[in-house]
Motif scaffolding. Sequence first.
Motif, PDB file in Angstrom:
ATOM      1  N   ALA A   1       0.829  -1.204   0.000  1.00  0.00           N
ATOM      2  CA  ALA A   1       0.000   0.000   0.000  1.00  0.00           C
ATOM      3  C   ALA A   1       0.865   1.257   0.000  1.00  0.00           C
ATOM      4  O   ALA A   1       0.577   2.223  -0.710  1.00  0.00           O
ATOM      5  N   MET A   2       1.953   1.246   0.779  1.00  0.00           N
ATOM      6  CA  MET A   2       2.820   2.418   0.825  1.00  0.00           C
ATOM      7  C   MET A   2       3.463   2.659  -0.536  1.00  0.00           C
ATOM      8  O   MET A   2       3.554   3.792  -1.001  1.00  0.00           O
ATOM      9  N   GLY A   3       3.882   1.583  -1.197  1.00  0.00           N
ATOM     10  CA  GLY A   3       4.466   1.715  -2.528  1.00  0.00           C
ATOM     11  C   GLY A   3       3.469   2.264  -3.534  1.00  0.00           C
ATOM     12  O   GLY A   3       3.810   3.096  -4.376  1.00  0.00           O
ATOM     13  N   MET A   4       2.220   1.806  -3.439  1.00  0.00           N
ATOM     14  CA  MET A   4       1.186   2.304  -4.348  1.00  0.00           C
ATOM     15  C   MET A   4       0.928   3.788  -4.113  1.00  0.00           C
ATOM     16  O   MET A   4       0.732   4.543  -5.063  1.00  0.00           O
ATOM     17  N   LEU A   5       0.937   4.203  -2.849  1.00  0.00           N
ATOM     18  CA  LEU A   5       0.753   5.624  -2.538  1.00  0.00           C
ATOM     19  C   LEU A   5       1.937   6.453  -3.028  1.00  0.00           C
ATOM     20  O   LEU A   5       1.756   7.522  -3.620  1.00  0.00           O
ATOM     21  N   LEU A   6       3.155   5.961  -2.793  1.00  0.00           N
ATOM     22  CA  LEU A   6       4.341   6.693  -3.241  1.00  0.00           C
ATOM     23  C   LEU A   6       4.387   6.803  -4.762  1.00  0.00           C
ATOM     24  O   LEU A   6       4.846   7.805  -5.308  1.00  0.00           O
ATOM     25  N   ALA A   7       3.900   5.782  -5.459  1.00  0.00           N
ATOM     26  CA  ALA A   7       3.897   5.793  -6.928  1.00  0.00           C
ATOM     27  C   ALA A   7       3.022   6.904  -7.479  1.00  0.00           C
ATOM     28  O   ALA A   7       3.222   7.359  -8.607  1.00  0.00           O
ATOM     29  N   LYS A   8       2.061   7.374  -6.692  1.00  0.00           N
ATOM     30  CA  LYS A   8       1.153   8.433  -7.148  1.00  0.00           C
ATOM     31  C   LYS A   8       1.726   9.834  -6.959  1.00  0.00           C
ATOM     32  O   LYS A   8       1.164  10.796  -7.466  1.00  0.00           O
ATOM     33  N   LEU A   9       2.848   9.958  -6.257  1.00  0.00           N
ATOM     34  CA  LEU A   9       3.457  11.274  -6.068  1.00  0.00           C
ATOM     35  C   LEU A   9       3.967  11.813  -7.408  1.00  0.00           C
ATOM     36  O   LEU A   9       4.431  11.043  -8.254  1.00  0.00           O
ATOM     37  N   PRO A  10       3.902  13.119  -7.609  1.00  0.00           N
ATOM     38  CA  PRO A  10       4.372  13.700  -8.877  1.00  0.00           C
ATOM     39  C   PRO A  10       5.805  13.287  -9.224  1.00  0.00           C
ATOM     40  O   PRO A  10       6.118  13.056 -10.392  1.00  0.00           O
ATOM     41  N   TYR A  11       6.651  13.166  -8.234  1.00  0.00           N
ATOM     42  CA  TYR A  11       8.042  12.756  -8.439  1.00  0.00           C
ATOM     43  C   TYR A  11       8.136  11.408  -9.150  1.00  0.00           C
ATOM     44  O   TYR A  11       9.023  11.179  -9.960  1.00  0.00           O
ATOM     45  N   ASN A  12       7.224  10.507  -8.855  1.00  0.00           N
ATOM     46  CA  ASN A  12       7.267   9.150  -9.387  1.00  0.00           C
ATOM     47  C   ASN A  12       6.437   8.947 -10.641  1.00  0.00           C
ATOM     48  O   ASN A  12       6.576   7.934 -11.297  1.00  0.00           O
TER      49      ASN A  12
END
Length: 192
Positions: free
Chosen positions: A162-173
């Motif tokens: 879940a944390m990876g999925m959330l981080l993937a949505k950041l503009p940086y990623n």
Amino acid sequence: MDSTTSILPADDLRHLVESGGAPRLVDVRTPGEFETAHIPGSYNVPLDLLREHRDELRAHLDEQVVLVCRSGQRASQAGQALAAAGLPNLRVLDGGMTAWQAAGGPVSRGRARWDIERQVRLVAGSIVLVAVLLTVVVPPAKWIAGLIGAGLTFAALSGTCAMGMLLAKLPYNRGPRTDLDSVIRALAADRP
């Protein structure tokens, strides 16, 4: 791994690419990961997009397909989704981009980013460290560290994070936008 999906070692794929007989390469990582480094000639179809539109994509993937991700885990999930849609001839690059680079395969590079797994380790580790330090003042803060530990355990057991999925949505990623129409146009344009 689905029974219709097989593993392809990185050395074997490298030989296919070098001989001009490369199968269609579908990279299921995030657009940001793809932009950082990918196999030349591969198509970026992020896993969530592939799962949601597997039936539409199936019509454009009727030849040999090799699925690529960082380590092989997301590619295996993509293989299961496409196999369920009835696509034969699926293979997963064994060890993903990590194995491809170790085998000396060519890589197109773009803007460097930390991969999602490294970002998860940084965020989870930082939260646990802060929670442990906070327990000096607020003892119940230990439960924050416990929740992160439980989340990481669930991620390992389920193959999802879940944390990876959330981080993937950041503009940086995010990298360049990847939508179904642009993927289908690219697949159709390069059809033999």
